[in-house]
Design a protein around this motif. Sequence first.
Motif, PDB file in Angstrom:
ATOM      1  N   GLY A  82     -25.092  -0.179  28.975  1.00 19.64           N
ATOM      2  CA  GLY A  82     -24.220   0.963  29.193  1.00 19.64           C
ATOM      3  C   GLY A  82     -23.028   0.966  28.258  1.00 19.64           C
ATOM      4  N   VAL A  83     -22.520  -0.205  27.937  1.00 18.17           N
ATOM      5  CA  VAL A  83     -21.327  -0.252  27.096  1.00 18.17           C
ATOM      6  C   VAL A  83     -21.701  -0.245  25.614  1.00 18.17           C
ATOM      7  N   LEU A  84     -22.921  -0.666  25.301  1.00 18.96           N
ATOM      8  CA  LEU A  84     -23.350  -0.637  23.898  1.00 18.96           C
ATOM      9  C   LEU A  84     -23.650   0.778  23.439  1.00 18.96           C
ATOM     10  N   VAL A  85     -24.225   1.580  24.352  1.00 21.79           N
ATOM     11  CA  VAL A  85     -24.490   2.971  23.983  1.00 21.79           C
ATOM     12  C   VAL A  85     -23.132   3.671  23.867  1.00 21.79           C
ATOM     13  N   GLY A  86     -22.882   4.268  22.728  1.00 19.14           N
ATOM     14  CA  GLY A  86     -21.599   4.927  22.513  1.00 19.14           C
ATOM     15  C   GLY A  86     -20.522   4.007  21.969  1.00 19.14           C
ATOM     16  N   SER A  87     -20.897   2.793  21.559  1.00 17.69           N
ATOM     17  CA  SER A  87     -19.880   1.857  21.074  1.00 17.69           C
ATOM     18  C   SER A  87     -19.640   2.026  19.570  1.00 17.69           C
ATOM     19  N   GLU A  88     -20.249   3.040  18.980  1.00 17.24           N
ATOM     20  CA  GLU A  88     -19.975   3.453  17.601  1.00 17.24           C
ATOM     21  C   GLU A  88     -20.182   2.347  16.568  1.00 17.24           C
ATOM     22  N   GLY A  89     -21.145   1.480  16.828  1.00 20.70           N
ATOM     23  CA  GLY A  89     -21.481   0.455  15.846  1.00 20.70           C
ATOM     24  C   GLY A  89     -20.438  -0.629  15.697  1.00 20.70           C
ATOM     25  N   LEU A  90     -19.574  -0.796  16.704  1.00 14.07           N
ATOM     26  CA  LEU A  90     -18.522  -1.809  16.621  1.00 14.07           C
ATOM     27  C   LEU A  90     -18.899  -3.112  17.307  1.00 14.07           C
ATOM     28  N   LEU A  91     -19.982  -3.082  18.107  1.00  7.63           N
ATOM     29  CA  LEU A  91     -20.288  -4.262  18.923  1.00  7.63           C
ATOM     30  C   LEU A  91     -21.507  -5.032  18.443  1.00  7.63           C
TER      31      LEU A  91
END
Lengths: 390, 495
Positions: free
Chosen positions: B204-213
């Motif tokens: 859930g937190v990786l989706v939408g993390s804009e390639g920062l994680l």
Amino acid sequence: MARFLPQCVAELAEIVAAAADEQSPLAVCGSETKRNIGRTCAIADVLSTAAIRGIKLYEPEELVLTVYSGTPLGEIEAALAQRDQHLAFEPPRFHRLLGTEGPTSIGGVVATGLSGPRRMTAGAVRDHVLGFQAVNGRGELIKAGGRVVKNVTGYDLSKLMAGSFGTLAVLSEITLKVLPRPARVQTLVAQGVGAREGVSLLSRALGGPFVASGAAWLPPQLAGNGDSLAAIRLEGTAESVAARGLALRTALSAFSGTLDHDESCALWQSVGEVEGLADMAGAVWRISVPPMSGPDILEAVPGATGFLDWGGGLVWLLVPETGDCAAERIRAAVAKVGGHATLFRASAEMRRTIPVFQPLEGPLAALTRRVKESFDPLHILNPGRMYPDF
Amino acid sequence: MGIGTVEGFATADRAQVAAALRSMLAQDAVIDDPIALAPYEADAFTTRRQAPMLAALPASTAEVSAVLKYCHEHAIKVVPRGAGTSLSGGSHGLADGITLGLAKLNRVLKIDYENRCAVVQPGVTNLGISNAVDGAGFYYAPDPSSQLACTIGGNVAENSGGVHCLKYGLTTNNILGLELVLMTGEVVRIGGPHLDSGGYDLLGVLVGSEGLLGVVTEVTVRILPKPPHVRAMLIGFPTIEDAGDCVASIIGAGIIPAGMEMMDQAAVRAAENFVKAGYPLDVAALLIVELDGPIADIDQCFATIRAIAESAHAVSCLESRDDNERMKFWAGRKAAFPAVASLAPDYYCMDGTIPRHRLADVLRRIEEMSARCGLAVVNVFHAGDGNLHPLILFDANKTGELAKAEKFGEDILRLCVDVGGVLTGEHGVGVEKRDLMPLMFNQVDLDQQMRLKCAFDAQHLLNPDKVFPNLKRCAELGRVHIHHGKMRFADLPRF
């Protein structure tokens, strides 16, 4: 040993900040109806959000609801029902299964992340949390998300909160997406079908244009009339439900039986709240796997009793509460097909020694720990509830 | 800065990095020639350009891992990139970083109809997934308008939406699992062909993390059976307020359409001029409502919607009689952006979301701002979920107009936040809106988000110049302040 019952968010933050200051852990809870889920951990001080309650904002036309975390689920459901709306993820109460009573708080619903039969098509708790406010392990009041459905501003921390069992932050306020409540429910059942045949039927029904919102298989001992059954739930207007029922039966003639509105409501509540296994002695596992693999898991433990929800993807399994409660056997079977298994109901002693949540390995274990520490560096929020070392 | 000029990185260093990467990738998978790097200077957020030090195009998870491990060891920044269709500069290059293109990872690995999921590599296009499962009567629901070009990896990074996310959700609601390479080169798998991950919802937190994680190398998506029937309705209104009321009333009546799109008069006229969709030109606002599902539901809901539209003073109300007509209704909407592009040399697309009931009010205020700053604005938006896409028209060749357009855009986003909305509904923060983040979040909120970033990438090497206005060092963020004896809580209520 203290039990804290803050009356407002500021008090909540102060208590957590003080606990951080003293590096003194807190057992974080709502109204404690699901306190027996998770690892047994001895924490002297209890912090409950039960007194921080009330509906802060409800705009039916906007499909949005903001509530304080201690608000009883029943109060929320009643308010929504007045406007023909509901929480589409169908939050189950596990009172009978877990032997607890009293109101369930919305904070607990979100923190445990447990959804009902409609999860399969409507999404889980996590899919309906739009935003939140909480106190992290530093005693800081944080917020994320918003009150609109479409929002990609910043990391989606709301999802992380759902199912984190109070180990990252103490929820104080939650904004939820609400949806129109279907007017009618009907269930089509195929009787006398084994688990594999049942799951195959469910898969065909779910892969067709019938817009099902529930798909379960029950063995003979859990089905009402002593014959195993596969059941498909259809919801909507009376006309729509009737038309789809007809279409489904035409396509899959095995679904020859019908349950009316009230019978359907009773069946799906019983499935969601695991009523069939509630009064039987033994440990209960909750296992998520690819739907077609549900029957493999049912067969993994000889003599176990279980049923399938989510089209086969959610297995509820009752095993004798001896040894490792079949943990090794179950987790080996899950590893073959992909998924995770949670020891959902067991004695405190069992939950002290058997890993309750799917054990983490390698880089994922280290990453999970770092995520925990990014919210709660001192390990004061529910330490040990999910994993032994944090 | 011209092409190929590298700031903070000596040419010798670049040669060294290129040589090292060539030893782990195919020879042609490392691009360091300034001319060949030109396509990597910008994504679809074209107002800012920066060529990366070099671009690397790995072809497997192992290669992604090797590149990231090397970059981690040598403290080299990495910007992941899919098809480069980000509207917020999500894959904006760094002069002292490499751009990691995932386009070579473009295979559909597995389709599992019985379990209703597919496993694909990140470089597969959004539409490519639907096309792969189309024959069996399935599709992948999120449909951003760039779906022909944009990749699922980019969709995961940005949590992309689309016209139909009102009913079927965004990317985040349609992803089951990921394989992810961390900045250290470690590979982790989260979720899979089953529902919910065990443990924290990292998915859930990786989706939408804009390639920062992390860098996504494999995606398990849900696929859905195609709806048996789809029909659209085209409704014209004399005022924007009437259209806004109609949208609110439809939702209020318990109907969640598959899609509900609005265009203002300028957009309608531009679109009609561009594709001849048959739109009425005398309306102030045009609404397209699409319903899908069983025929009984569609008939019933459209009857209700027609009644609602009439009481909201609709001047025209057309139901599509077949798929051709439905596609014609959509043709104008789908061509709205290019159509608007024909109105002015440049346009700047905004992406705020607001509570639906503020629609008319916000559009009126945008109109006032437009008059004040002298730049025209055209509105095309996802009315069903309140996601606005005001298009600001300007001419970049006129001195000061770009700055004026950016200022106008910022004012629109401020307004969105002021009325209870958010900075970005589906395009992401990227470099575009990072400095506006404090409008929505205070420093404590931002610090918490940055701490999460530290949990994944302790040296801030992965896409480090995006999302946060001021990315603090992890050592600073990690400090715990203990104030022994300062706080007392003896008098707080207990039970």
